[in-house]
Design an enzyme around this catalytic site. Structure first.
Site, short mmCIF file in Angstrom:
data_model
loop_
_atom_site.label_atom_id
_atom_site.label_comp_id
_atom_site.label_asym_id
_atom_site.label_seq_id
_atom_site.Cartn_x
_atom_site.Cartn_y
_atom_site.Cartn_z
N THR A 1002 0.83 -1.22 0.00
CA THR A 1002 0.00 0.00 0.00
C THR A 1002 0.85 1.25 0.00
OG1 THR A 1002 -0.15 -0.12 2.41
CG2 THR A 1002 -1.94 -1.11 1.15
N CYS A 1003 2.08 1.12 0.48
CA CYS A 1003 2.93 2.31 0.49
C CYS A 1003 3.25 2.77 -0.92
CB CYS A 1003 4.21 2.05 1.28
SG CYS A 1003 5.04 0.52 0.82
N PHE A 1004 3.22 1.81 -1.89
CA PHE A 1004 3.49 2.18 -3.29
C PHE A 1004 2.23 2.07 -4.15
CE2 PHE A 1004 7.64 0.36 -1.87
CZ PHE A 1004 8.34 1.55 -1.88
#
Length: 1035
Positions: A1002-1004
């Site tokens: 989710t960070c990317f």
């Protein structure tokens, strides 16, 4: 030789010293003789003074004895006029304050002589006909009457003994300033009346020169300027009669009209007291047409200014109240002299405004009507202000409004035959609905055509000038009478047809109607332009007030005053007007009246905009300025152009947010708390989840924590009835640190908004409005926001407003009973409210107090803590460009369906995947055809940590959504290699990945997708992965 000289000089020295001594002694002797003579003269003078004093004392004692002896047998004998005259002359010769009792007896004796029948020699006034005594008698009566005036000046009518003396001395004045009660002029004596009348006029002229009107003013003020007047009907009649006599005798000369206005008509609420206590005097006022004479006298600007300067602020206001009251009682005169009357009232209010201060200081005093005031307000004025205020209220009462605005109200609005509403069923249960339909239909404005700008009326016509001057009057009243401003607005909006007809009047002005004319007026500084703008300003102030106090049923269903289509037209007019003021640079340099005009127009505009945001009545693009290019606006903002800043400050709604509006929030500067926050999740087994936090993990953490604190089961927040929107729980105090929690929650929500993270938190609009600071706005109305808390409670309250009977029968008090965890708690809406019944007079206040209590007082501390935390991250000024629904979208994102085409368009592929790859084709087909909207939201949350799309579409998702083909599990993944990319591109597998699940970073915003061999496997694995609510480790 020496001896000779000595013998020769000695006699010479002796002779010179003897001469000097002799001269000194002679001088001393002369001075002694002079001193003896001075002492002799002083002794003689002292003796003379003493003898004179003793002689005067003997004479005074003798005269006082004579007076006492004369009045000792009062009532037993009739004294002739000459004896009274002689004793009066003696008493006046020695008169001092100690003789007031003797003077009282003398006055009673004189008045008694005038009441005797058929005995001319007894009548005191008969001496005026004596050739030798005429002049002495006139002098004596002048002295007697002036002494009476001096006593009147000091007497207190509220003291019983003093009240009797007031009656006595007023009777003296009334008797000897007019011949009407003199028996000597009856019958054959009628021929004497002209001569005696001239004597009376002479006496009145003498009194006037010495300050007669000032005496009457003091007496009236002492007797009337109090909560309960102490003047009786007879006393007040006498004073008013005395005040009118010189004016009538002088044929209403300007000088005496001036004295009457300054000293009598400026007494607080004197007309009100006359009307109540002695109606006969009101007949006299109307008989002599006094109001018209006052109006014509004041129509000379110099004379009006002179009166105001003499009276200064407070008493000018009292004069104003009395004139308004007279106008209310003399409708015919008011109608005929409307132009002069309006101008004079405007001038007087403008003069009072000079004394009105904007703030408290050492030089100001509180005035109950004018606010902070640069004059002291004495006790008598304070006591009288409720009555003065009541007089002023006649100016915005229906009779005066109808008279002054007759030209506007006489206008016939074009009508069309109404279409009757469909009849509801006639069962018993539906009777209230039927009556509601009937009432709404009867009061609806839908029976007339929509009012739109048409033009055609010349602005220099007498009719337009008159209406403009009337609007200037009421606008001046609003800015001067600051403490009763709401009363004025309520009065002006009471007639349902005044504002629509005034709008119709505005629509007819100028060649094209309305807007263009008023835009031109902004650039002109002529008196005509100022008056036209004052008309617009009054219309805006009154309309804003009206819409604020009307509830939704009255606005949308009954359409009181304005049809909703007219509100669209008006809002477009106002929107353009405000935009022109801002964008053309007029606002930058505006001050005084022009700045007040802007705030009035802007205020009315924003009330309509807020109402439209809450419940739509206008088309979608009604508020936008199509001629405003956002790119130009943002260029000017970057350059620091003032007009661009003002546009964002006052009318941000004209910017089409669908372009770059929302993105502006992300460009604003940051504070320390807005820095990067690193988060590591721990799974149910106590093991750290895999994954590197590049903002995405924090987003997921933020969403999770906000979900928990907003859960109503925690009792920090409650949900509204019906639509289940969140607001602070009034009983959140069960948590020991509940205010700290609210502040923390506010910070977390602020952080989410600042980072552009949307969270599924639907707030009640009334609470969100408080977070935005709307409750401090002058446009805010608690009752309007109440439906967003409790629609059923709102309906019950508004039913009280519409209740036709006596509200007192409902048994309500100014309090609110609440069941708090099994205990009934009574909350007083105002101090002592539980003992104060709700009546027809205070029911509107009760409704607003109740709404304010439910939405503000009950949750005041919780809301303040939440706002404190929220504003530590988000500057409230940043939100000014958004409406409440738009801020809700900033918090929660769009409720719209996920646009898969938009997502597909902005997707980036890695590891050999491409848009035509079969796995990618399967994925998009599964998402569009096999997944429900809820599953699509779960998929979006799985890959981005947010279940809702970005506000402006996936083009604004940072970093962009990407899909990567993976061959191994996350812990073995070392990134793409040439071989892995080629294998993914050509669908070559090392081994079948059917046992592995899709994963995400989710960070990317990255979806890691194995190269599945079948569509069904992809569908099942993906559905399982998104339903497990797990991020990195299910591979």
């Amino acid at each position: 030789m020496c001896s000779f000289d000595h013998e020769y000089s000695s006699p010479l020295c002796f002779t010179q010293s003897s001469k000097s001594e002799f001269l000194d002694k002679a001088r001393q002797a002369r001075e002694e003789r002079k001193g003896y003579k001075a002492r002799d003269r002083a002794a003689t003078l002292i003796q003379a003074l003493v003898r004179r004093f003793l002689c005067r004392c003997r004479l005074q004692k003798q005269i006082r004895k004579e007076v006492d002896d004369l009045f000792q047998d009062a009532g037993t004998t009739k004294r002739n006029a000459l004896s009274i005259f002689k004793i009066a002359r003696k008493l006046l010769f020695i008169f001092c304050q100690d003789d007031k009792l003797r003077f009282e007896k003398l006055c009673r004796s004189i008045l008694g002589s005038m009441d005797v029948e058929n005995e001319p020699k007894v009548w005191y006034v008969s001496l005026a006909l004596s050739k030798d005594l005429t002049i002495p008698w006139i002098k004596q009566i002048k002295d007697l009457l002036w002494i009476s005036c001096q006593f009147l000046k000091k007497l207190k009518p509220d003291i019983m003994q003093d009240n009797k003396l007031v009656t006595l001395y007023l009777t003296m004045l009334v008797t000897f300033t007019d011949t009407s009660t003199w028996k000597i002029v009856r019958g054959k004596g009628e021929a004497l009346r002209p001569a005696l009348t001239r004597i009376c006029e002479n006496i009145m002229g003498h009194l006037n020169q010495k300050g007669f009107y000032s005496i009457l003013q003091i007496l009236l003020t002492n007797g009337l300027a109090r909560s309960r007047p102490s003047l009786t009907k007879g006393t007040l009649t006498a004073v008013f009669t005395l005040a009118l006599r010189p004016v009538i005798a002088a044929h209403f000369s300007d000088n005496l009209l001036r004295s009457l206005l300054i000293h009598i008509m400026s007494v607080p609420a004197v007309v009100s007291h006359i009307y109540t206590i002695t109606p006969e005097c009101m007949t006299t006022i109307q008989t002599h047409d006094l109001l018209r004479k006052f109006i014509l006298f004041l129509s000379c600007e110099e004379q009006c200014v002179d009166i105001c300067v003499c009276l200064e602020g407070s008493h000018t206001l009292c004069l104003l109240g009395n004139l308004i009251h007279l106008g209310y009682l003399n409708e015919k005169v008011l109608e005929e002299e409307a132009n002069h009357f309006v101008t004079e009232l405007t001038d007087m209010l403008s003069y009072c405004q000079r004394y009105v201060s904007q703030k408290k200081s050492n030089l100001t005093h509180w005035h109950p009507v004018l606010g902070w005031f640069s004059q002291t307000v004495d006790y008598g004025l304070n006591e009288s202000m409720p009555l003065v205020t009541k007089q002023l209220q006649y100016l915005w009462g229906m009779p005066v409004i109808r008279t002054l605005f007759s030209d506007v109200l006489s206008k016939k609005l074009e009508t069309q035959e109404p279409t009757p509403p469909p009849q509801p069923t006639t069962s018993q249960n539906n009777l209230p609905v039927k009556s509601l339909f009937k009432r709404a239909f009867q009061k609806s404005a839908s029976v007339r055509n929509i009012l739109k700008p048409v033009g055609g009326r010349r602005v220099d016509s007498a009719e337009v000038q008159k209406v403009c001057s009337i609007c200037v009057l009421y606008q001046t009243a609003l800015t001067t009478l600051t403490q009763i401003r709401l009363q004025i607005l309520t009065g002006l909006t009471y007639l349902d047809d005044l504002l629509p007809k005034l709008w119709a009047f505005i629509c007819e002005l100028g060649p094209q109607g309305g807007l263009k004319l008023f835009i031109e007026c902004l650039n002109n500084d002529t008196e005509e332009s100022k008056q036209l703008l004052a008309m617009l300003m009054l219309f805006c102030d009154c309309s804003r007030h009206l819409i604020t106090i009307l509830d939704d049923i009255e606005v949308y269903e009954e359409q009181i005053s304005f049809k909703t289509e007219e509100l669209v037209t008006i809002s477009s007019f106002l929107n353009t007007f405000v935009y022109k003021m801002v964008w053309d640079g007029i606002l930058e340099n505006a001050k005084g009246e022009k700045l007040d005009l802007f705030h009035s127009v802007h205020g009315w505009l924003m009330v309509l905009y807020e109402r439209d945001c809450r419940r739509r009545f206008s088309p979608d693009d009604n508020w936008l300025r199509k001629d405003l290019k956002p790119s130009l606006l943002f260029q000017e903002l970057e350059k620091g152009k003032r007009r661009a800043q003002l546009l964002l400050q006052y009318i941000p709604h004209v910017i089409p947010h669908k372009n770059d509006g929302y993105d502006q929030l992300r460009r604003l500067p940051v504070n320390s708390i807005k820095g990067v926050i690193r988060v590591k999740f721990v799974n149910d087994l106590g093991v750290d989840e895999a994954g590197i936090d590049q903002d995405g993990v924090f987003k997921e953490f933020l969403e999770e924590i906000i979900k928990k604190v907003f859960n109503p089961a925690l009792n920090l927040f409650k949900t509204t009835s019906g639509n289940e929107r969140l607001y602070p729980s009034p009983t959140s105090y069960i948590h020991e640190n509940h205010l700290q929690l609210f502040e923390f929650v506010g910070k977390m929500l602020g952080k989410a908004m600042y980072e552009g993270i949307v969270v599924d938190v639907p707030f009640a609009s009334f609470f969100l409005g408080q977070v935005m600071g709307h409750h401090h706005s002058t446009f805010y109305s608690s009752i309007d926001e109440l439906p967003s808390l409790d629609s059923e409670f709102y309906k019950n309250l508004t039913s009280i407003k519409r209740y036709d009977g006596d509200v007192g029968d409902l048994g309500l008090t100014l309090s609110y009973d609440e069941d708090v965890m099994g205990q009934l708690v009574c909350h007083e809406l105002i101090p002592g409210g539980k003992t104060m019944p709700v009546t027809n007079e205070n029911k509107i206040s009760y409704i607003h107090l109740m709404a304010h209590f439910r939405m503000h007082t009950q949750i005041k501390e919780q809301t303040a803590a939440f706002i404190r935390g929220f504003r530590s991250i988000i500057n409230p000024e940043w939100l000014h460009m958004f409406s409440t629904p738009e801020v809700q979208r900033l918090v929660s994102g769009d409720n719209a369906e996920i646009d898969l085409d938009d997502l597909k368009k902005h997707t980036v592929y890695y590891g050999g995947f491409h848009s035509s790859h079969r796995v990618i084709i399967w994925l998009w087909d599964i998402l569009s055809s096999d997944f429900s909207s809820e599953e699509r939201a779960m998929f979006l949350k799985f890959v981005t940590s947010c279940s809702r799309p970005p506000l402006l579409g996936f083009a604004y998702l940072k970093p962009p959504f990407s899909i990567r083909c993976v061959e191994v599990s996350d812990d073995q993944d070392t990134g793409d290699t040439l071989g892995s990319v080629l294998r993914g591109f050509f669908t070559i597998r090392k081994k079948e990945p059917g046992g592995r699940l899709p994963t995400s970073s989710t960070c990317f915003n990255l979806l890691k997708l194995p190269n599945y061999s079948k569509k069904s496997i992809l569908r099942d694995k993906l559905r399982y992965a998104i339903s497990m609510n797990t991020g990195f480790e299910l591979s």
